[in-house]
Motif scaffolding. Structure first.
Motif, PDB file in Angstrom:
ATOM      1  N   VAL A 114      32.965 -27.843  32.754  1.00 13.35           N
ATOM      2  CA  VAL A 114      33.544 -28.264  34.229  1.00 13.35           C
ATOM      3  C   VAL A 114      32.740 -27.493  34.912  1.00 13.35           C
ATOM      4  O   VAL A 114      32.579 -26.291  35.127  1.00 13.35           O
ATOM      5  CB  VAL A 114      34.953 -28.479  33.861  1.00 13.35           C
ATOM      6  N   ASN A 115      33.102 -28.025  36.327  1.00 11.61           N
ATOM      7  CA  ASN A 115      32.584 -27.152  37.450  1.00 11.61           C
ATOM      8  C   ASN A 115      33.646 -27.058  38.336  1.00 11.61           C
ATOM      9  O   ASN A 115      34.837 -27.315  38.419  1.00 11.61           O
ATOM     10  CB  ASN A 115      31.064 -27.864  38.144  1.00 11.61           C
ATOM     11  N   GLU A 116      33.906 -25.893  39.134  1.00 12.22           N
ATOM     12  CA  GLU A 116      34.839 -25.827  40.136  1.00 12.22           C
ATOM     13  C   GLU A 116      34.217 -25.395  41.577  1.00 12.22           C
ATOM     14  O   GLU A 116      33.183 -24.909  41.728  1.00 12.22           O
ATOM     15  CB  GLU A 116      36.089 -25.032  39.644  1.00 12.22           C
ATOM     16  N   THR A 117      35.188 -26.071  42.273  1.00  8.71           N
ATOM     17  CA  THR A 117      34.451 -26.035  43.810  1.00  8.71           C
ATOM     18  C   THR A 117      35.351 -25.342  44.828  1.00  8.71           C
ATOM     19  O   THR A 117      37.025 -26.063  45.342  1.00  8.71           O
ATOM     20  CB  THR A 117      34.082 -26.908  44.421  1.00  8.71           C
ATOM     21  N   ARG A 118      35.810 -24.821  45.796  1.00  6.67           N
ATOM     22  CA  ARG A 118      36.733 -23.760  46.481  1.00  6.67           C
ATOM     23  C   ARG A 118      36.570 -24.093  47.859  1.00  6.67           C
ATOM     24  O   ARG A 118      35.822 -24.858  48.526  1.00  6.67           O
ATOM     25  CB  ARG A 118      37.346 -22.706  46.585  1.00  6.67           C
ATOM     26  N   ARG A 119      38.251 -24.465  47.766  1.00 13.21           N
ATOM     27  CA  ARG A 119      38.516 -26.235  49.391  1.00 13.21           C
ATOM     28  C   ARG A 119      39.652 -25.847  50.188  1.00 13.21           C
ATOM     29  O   ARG A 119      40.507 -25.795  49.591  1.00 13.21           O
ATOM     30  CB  ARG A 119      38.329 -27.728  49.216  1.00 13.21           C
TER      31      ARG A 119
END
Length: 104
Positions: A60-65
């Motif tokens: 999995v990848n993670e992206t901060r918003r």
């Protein structure tokens, strides 16, 4: 042997029902921890630990918003996972049965 070790580690990650369910959910769309917690009716620390293992395993990848971190599948360079992902049941119905899942 390195490839076998890598594949063995990946299979260990996939041997857990919760992690497989998380991957099935992420197959439908990216999600934050609170979405997954709500759908699986479990605790945030539990889901966070599973996501951490999936991230360390490169699945999995993670992206901060802003204050939220969203997770998505990372199937790049993982042809061995394509057949597993095809076998996972659709989670569309489960996602649609929950309204206003967003953490916002």
């Amino acid at each position: 042997m390195e490839k076998i070790d890598e594949l063995a580690e990946c299979m260990k990650l996939l041997s857990d029902k919760t992690r497989l369910t998380i991957l099935a959910l992420l197959k439908e769309r990216e999600m934050c921890v609170c979405d997954i917690v709500d759908i699986l009716d479990t605790t945030q620390p539990n889901i966070s630990q599973h996501l951490k293992k999936l991230k360390l395993g490169g699945l999995v990848n993670e992206t901060r918003r802003s204050q939220w971190i969203y997770y998505s599948l990372n199937m790049d360079n993982k042809p061995h996972l394509q057949s597993v992902m095809k076998q996972l049941p659709s989670m569309k119905e489960r996602l649609e049965s929950r309204t206003a899942l967003r953490c916002e």
